[in-house]
Write a protein that holds these residues in place. Structure first.
Motif, PDB file in Angstrom:
ATOM      1  N   LYS A 119      39.039  42.406  29.339  1.00  0.00           N
ATOM      2  CA  LYS A 119      40.272  42.704  29.953  1.00  0.00           C
ATOM      3  C   LYS A 119      39.910  42.247  31.727  1.00  0.00           C
ATOM      4  O   LYS A 119      40.944  40.633  31.490  1.00  0.00           O
ATOM      5  CB  LYS A 119      41.766  43.639  30.386  1.00  0.00           C
ATOM      6  N   ALA A 123      43.047  39.118  31.687  1.00  0.00           N
ATOM      7  CA  ALA A 123      44.278  39.773  32.210  1.00  0.00           C
ATOM      8  C   ALA A 123      44.902  39.385  33.151  1.00  0.00           C
ATOM      9  O   ALA A 123      46.202  39.667  33.561  1.00  0.00           O
ATOM     10  CB  ALA A 123      44.065  41.701  32.352  1.00  0.00           C
ATOM     11  N   HIS A 124      44.518  38.668  33.930  1.00  0.00           N
ATOM     12  CA  HIS A 124      44.521  38.289  35.168  1.00  0.00           C
ATOM     13  C   HIS A 124      46.216  37.112  34.569  1.00  0.00           C
ATOM     14  O   HIS A 124      46.782  36.594  35.239  1.00  0.00           O
ATOM     15  CB  HIS A 124      44.141  37.255  36.260  1.00  0.00           C
ATOM     16  N   PHE A 126      47.937  37.644  32.258  1.00  0.00           N
ATOM     17  CA  PHE A 126      49.413  37.902  31.796  1.00  0.00           C
ATOM     18  C   PHE A 126      49.855  38.897  32.809  1.00  0.00           C
ATOM     19  O   PHE A 126      50.291  40.046  32.460  1.00  0.00           O
ATOM     20  CB  PHE A 126      48.945  39.436  31.212  1.00  0.00           C
ATOM     21  N   GLY A 127      49.220  39.372  34.173  1.00  0.00           N
ATOM     22  CA  GLY A 127      49.810  39.767  35.422  1.00  0.00           C
ATOM     23  C   GLY A 127      48.889  40.842  35.380  1.00  0.00           C
ATOM     24  O   GLY A 127      50.229  41.907  35.997  1.00  0.00           O
ATOM     25  N   GLU A 128      47.789  40.951  34.503  1.00  0.00           N
ATOM     26  CA  GLU A 128      47.262  42.924  34.850  1.00  0.00           C
ATOM     27  C   GLU A 128      46.325  42.916  35.407  1.00  0.00           C
ATOM     28  O   GLU A 128      45.930  41.277  35.700  1.00  0.00           O
ATOM     29  CB  GLU A 128      47.524  43.446  33.415  1.00  0.00           C
ATOM     30  N   ASP A 129      45.543  43.414  35.289  1.00  0.00           N
ATOM     31  CA  ASP A 129      44.632  43.860  36.675  1.00  0.00           C
ATOM     32  C   ASP A 129      43.264  43.466  35.719  1.00  0.00           C
ATOM     33  O   ASP A 129      42.828  45.005  34.137  1.00  0.00           O
ATOM     34  CB  ASP A 129      44.880  45.565  37.270  1.00  0.00           C
ATOM     35  N   ALA A 132      40.180  46.499  35.447  1.00  0.00           N
ATOM     36  CA  ALA A 132      40.905  48.479  35.629  1.00  0.00           C
ATOM     37  C   ALA A 132      39.609  49.032  34.996  1.00  0.00           C
ATOM     38  O   ALA A 132      40.026  50.388  34.904  1.00  0.00           O
ATOM     39  CB  ALA A 132      42.276  47.820  34.719  1.00  0.00           C
TER      40      ALA A 132
END
Length: 200
Positions: A119, A123-124, A126-129, A132
């Protein structure tokens, strides 16, 4: 076709279970064939990339082998996406479960966590960390999983990379999946085996 006498397991006889044991061993002995068939099936799965999932798997394993990884980690690279069809939301854990009885814990852990570690690359969007994975930064196999993803997994979507065919890896698949499952000498190893090319 011969079958057991019981309709409930609790009613089975010694002869029933000995009969089933023989059939089960025959079935287990054919595991390498089923693994190879499952890999071939990846040639007709998730689309949109410039390579098929089988080509991605073969390329990941080819890169791992070229990088000096040992055969267990090459196997991990080859099978890391084997769960995509039946377990798209937890394919990493699915693949790790398949290899767990036959390889050292490092390989199982890396395969089990590669989905989370990958990720970092997307991931960025999709607004995710993307970081992680850092919940595992103190884990002994953290750096190994980073190497796996950076050098072999995320890089292996190149249709022009000289990739070995499945036949090249078939002896490795047959050798490892013919091991005694859960052999303590294998599954109790806690060392980290770095590829020769990146050992310090």
């Amino acid at each position: 076709m011969q079958t057991v006498s019981f309709r409930q397991m609790k009613d089975g006889t010694k002869e029933d279970y000995e009969f089933l044991g023989r059939l089960e061993q025959d079935f287990i002995d054919k595991l390498p064939d089923r693994i190879l068939d499952a890999l071939r099936a990846l040639d007709d799965t998730l689309s949109g990339y410039q390579v098929t999932r089988l080509e991605h798997s073969l390329q990941s394993a080819t890169r791992a082998e070229a990088d000096g990884a040992d055969e267990e980690m090459v196997l991990g690279a080859l099978l890391h996406d084997l769960g995509d069809d039946l377990a798209p939301e937890n394919h990493s854990q699915y693949a790790a479960t398949i290899i767990r009885p036959y390889v050292r814990p490092e390989v199982t852990w890396v395969v089990e966590h590669h989905g989370l570690f990958q990720k970092v690359y997307y991931a960025h969007h999709f607004g995710e960390d993307p970081y992680a994975r850092d919940i595992y930064k103190d884990h002994p196999y953290y750096e190994s999983c980073i190497r796996f993803c950076e050098r072999w997994d995320q890089a292996s979507f190149d249709p022009d990379y000289p990739t070995q065919p499945l036949e090249h890896f078939e002896p490795l698949v047959r050798r490892i999946f013919s091991r005694e499952p859960f052999d303590p000498a294998v599954v109790n190893r806690t060392d980290v085996v770095l590829p020769r090319a990146v050992q310090t």
